[in-house]
Enzyme design. Structure first.
Site, PDB file in Angstrom:
ATOM      1  N   ASP A 160       0.829  -1.213   0.000  1.00  0.00           N
ATOM      2  CA  ASP A 160       0.000   0.000   0.000  1.00  0.00           C
ATOM      3  C   ASP A 160       0.857   1.254   0.000  1.00  0.00           C
ATOM      4  O   ASP A 160       0.689   2.144   0.825  1.00  0.00           O
ATOM      5  CB  ASP A 160      -0.929  -0.006   1.217  1.00  0.00           C
ATOM      6  N   TYR A 191      -2.356   4.346  -6.444  1.00  0.00           N
ATOM      7  CA  TYR A 191      -3.550   5.043  -5.935  1.00  0.00           C
ATOM      8  C   TYR A 191      -4.077   6.066  -6.936  1.00  0.00           C
ATOM      9  O   TYR A 191      -4.709   7.058  -6.566  1.00  0.00           O
ATOM     10  CB  TYR A 191      -3.280   5.687  -4.577  1.00  0.00           C
ATOM     11  N   ASN A 225      -6.796  -3.836  -4.316  1.00  0.00           N
ATOM     12  CA  ASN A 225      -8.061  -3.244  -4.768  1.00  0.00           C
ATOM     13  C   ASN A 225      -7.854  -1.971  -5.582  1.00  0.00           C
ATOM     14  O   ASN A 225      -8.653  -1.649  -6.464  1.00  0.00           O
ATOM     15  CB  ASN A 225      -8.979  -2.970  -3.578  1.00  0.00           C
ATOM     16  N   HIS A 310      -3.692  -9.625  -0.835  1.00  0.00           N
ATOM     17  CA  HIS A 310      -3.884  -8.230  -0.438  1.00  0.00           C
ATOM     18  C   HIS A 310      -4.773  -8.048   0.796  1.00  0.00           C
ATOM     19  O   HIS A 310      -4.410  -7.324   1.722  1.00  0.00           O
ATOM     20  CB  HIS A 310      -4.446  -7.410  -1.591  1.00  0.00           C
ATOM     21  N   HIS A 320     -11.432  -2.253   7.445  1.00  0.00           N
ATOM     22  CA  HIS A 320     -11.462  -3.459   6.599  1.00  0.00           C
ATOM     23  C   HIS A 320     -11.590  -4.742   7.425  1.00  0.00           C
ATOM     24  O   HIS A 320     -11.107  -5.802   7.014  1.00  0.00           O
ATOM     25  CB  HIS A 320     -10.218  -3.527   5.717  1.00  0.00           C
ATOM     26  N   HIS A 347      -3.669  -3.832   2.529  1.00  0.00           N
ATOM     27  CA  HIS A 347      -5.045  -3.341   2.609  1.00  0.00           C
ATOM     28  C   HIS A 347      -5.309  -2.494   3.859  1.00  0.00           C
ATOM     29  O   HIS A 347      -5.839  -1.383   3.755  1.00  0.00           O
ATOM     30  CB  HIS A 347      -6.020  -4.510   2.522  1.00  0.00           C
TER      31      HIS A 347
END
Length: 456
Positions: A160, A191, A225, A310, A320, A347
């Site tokens: 991330d 991102y 994601n 992930h 999450h 994540h």
């Protein structure tokens, strides 16, 4: 009364709970700020190659995929040679690239080149050159040693990342840590999708940002994601379009039908990459592939079995929480059966390390739904703390569950130093005071060769 002094010092550093350790250190609740895109201009020169990144190109470690971008179309190639060759001019080899490009809403990519160098020697430093005279750029990499049970290897681990000033601190700390030979990246790269119309220029700036590492050592890619980029409201109905065009992996070498799940062998490690955001139910391609993949792992050849995905299966953060539960239900019994050593995920934008636990006792009628210690189970490490624009996940559940060994709401990176078939030393480095501080460390014992309980 010296023991009381030590006790109060320890209590100042950590809070003890029914689980493991919840660090008292919490990153200041200030937002992460993206670096201006002007900080990452393309390199000077006509049609100069940029956004260079490499990854392992086969299953055994004797191949490398070299990828880069040029503004204009041309027949790209990689010139490469052994760094220690006595006469580099006579030893130079050439491999041409395959070119691709894509359109995304109102964006058109540059010309993306992928070239696979095959037949490399193990444990050898190579120099490679991209571009056309007079604008060429030179880089280097070192191939892994030959696969074997006691071959040491050292991996960095980041997730991330994004492209904020905090991301830069994470990457600089990793680069300044000389141990890393390859990096396990657990998803969420640029991102770009956090910006209007999934601003694909941020795919370009991110690749320029990380080039100082990705051009010199292989990053093993996992899709998160933020790589999905499915946006039918702007006419984009093909998932993972920018990611799969830009980041090639050797999925066919492990008989996978998709670049989103695959495996490689590297030194004494067998690494399996899974896709949290592709179908994984029974009879799906990913399910069928993994069912056939686990029995192929020869622990006498590659003792360390590592999985990258992930969305974490065990997470005690309110962010999450339990999003990975359905995948855990599908696959956890296989992870225990085949004695997976470590599972890295991202994540959640914080750091957490679990005990060796499983929840495979559970079925719909017995009510045994609490994770318990399991000597055959992996350690689950959540390391989605690269420093991206969405900021830190600083809302851990209370009290700390028994399966959680260490957790901290701050940014950082990890180093996994595999020593031999039985032992690996692991450290997590917090981004604090401009120093890569070792905030969490432990020895891992191999589940196949030395299935003893770690005392951490």
């Amino acid at each position: 009364m010296w023991f009381l002094a030590i006790f109060f010092v320890l209590m100042h550093i950590v809070e003890l709970s029914n689980g493991g350790v919840t660090s008292n250190y919490v990153r200041k609740p200030e937002p992460s700020v993206d670096m201006p895109i002007e900080m990452f201009p393309p390199p000077a020169g006509h049609n100069a190659p940029e956004q260079v990144h490499i990854t392992q190109g086969d299953h055994e470690g004797r191949s490398m995929i070299i990828s880069w971008v040029t503004p204009l179309k041309h027949h790209g190639a990689v010139i490469y040679w052994e760094a220690e060759a006595k006469d580099s001019n006579q030893k130079k080899c050439k491999v041409r690239s395959r070119n691709t490009s894509y359109k995304y809403h109102n964006y058109t990519s540059g010309h993306i080149h992928h070239a696979t160098i095959k037949g490399l020697k193990h444990d050898t430093k190579y120099v490679y050159e991209l571009g056309q005279h007079p604008v060429t750029r030179r880089f280097y990499f070192t191939t892994p040693p030959k696969v074997g049970p006691d071959v040491p290897c050292t991996f960095g681990v980041i997730g991330d990342l994004g492209q904020t000033f905090d991301s830069n601190q994470t990457l600089e700390h990793y680069i300044s840590n000389p141990k890393g030979q390859a990096l396990l990246f657990v998803g969420d790269l640029s991102y770009a999708d956090d910006y209007p119309f999934h601003n694909n220029e941020r795919w370009d700036t991110w690749a320029r940002f990380v080039e100082k590492s990705t051009a010199y050592q292989p990053w093993i890619w996992t899709a998160g994601n933020h790589e999905i980029d499915f946006a039918p409201e702007i006419g984009e109905k093909i998932p993972f379009k920018p990611y799969t065009h830009r980041y090639h992996v050797p999925y066919q070498a492990s008989k996978s039908s998709s670049p989103l799940w695959y495996s490689i062998k590297r030194a004494s490690a067998y690494i399996i990459v899974l896709s949290s955001y592709s179908a994984y139910g029974k009879y799906t391609p990913q399910y069928d592939w993994l069912e056939q993949e686990f029995p192929k792992v020869n622990r006498k050849e590659t003792p360390w079995l590592i999985v990258l995905l992930h969305s974490p299966w065990y997470n005690s953060n309110n962010y999450h929480y339990m999003e990975g539960e359905s995948m855990r239900v599908m696959f956890e019994s296989w992870f225990v059966q085949y004695k997976v050593d470590l599972v890295f995920s991202g994540h959640v934008h914080a750091y957490e390390r679990s005990e060796r636990i499983s929840n495979v006792r559970y079925n719909i009628t017995d009510g045994l739904s609490t994770p318990i210690k399991d000597a055959s189970a992996p350690v689950y490490i959540t390391i989605g703390d690269g420093g991206n624009i969405e900021g830190i996940a600083n809302s851990f559940t209370e009290s700390q569950p028994s399966y959680s060994a260490y957790r901290e709401a701050s940014f950082g990176h990890a180093i996994l130093d595999i020593k031999n078939r039985t032992h690996a030393y692991y450290t997590w480095h917090r981004n604090q005071d401009n120093e890569p501080v070792v905030a969490d460390s432990t020895w891992f014992f191999n589940r196949y060769w030395y299935p003893e309980e770690e005392h951490n």
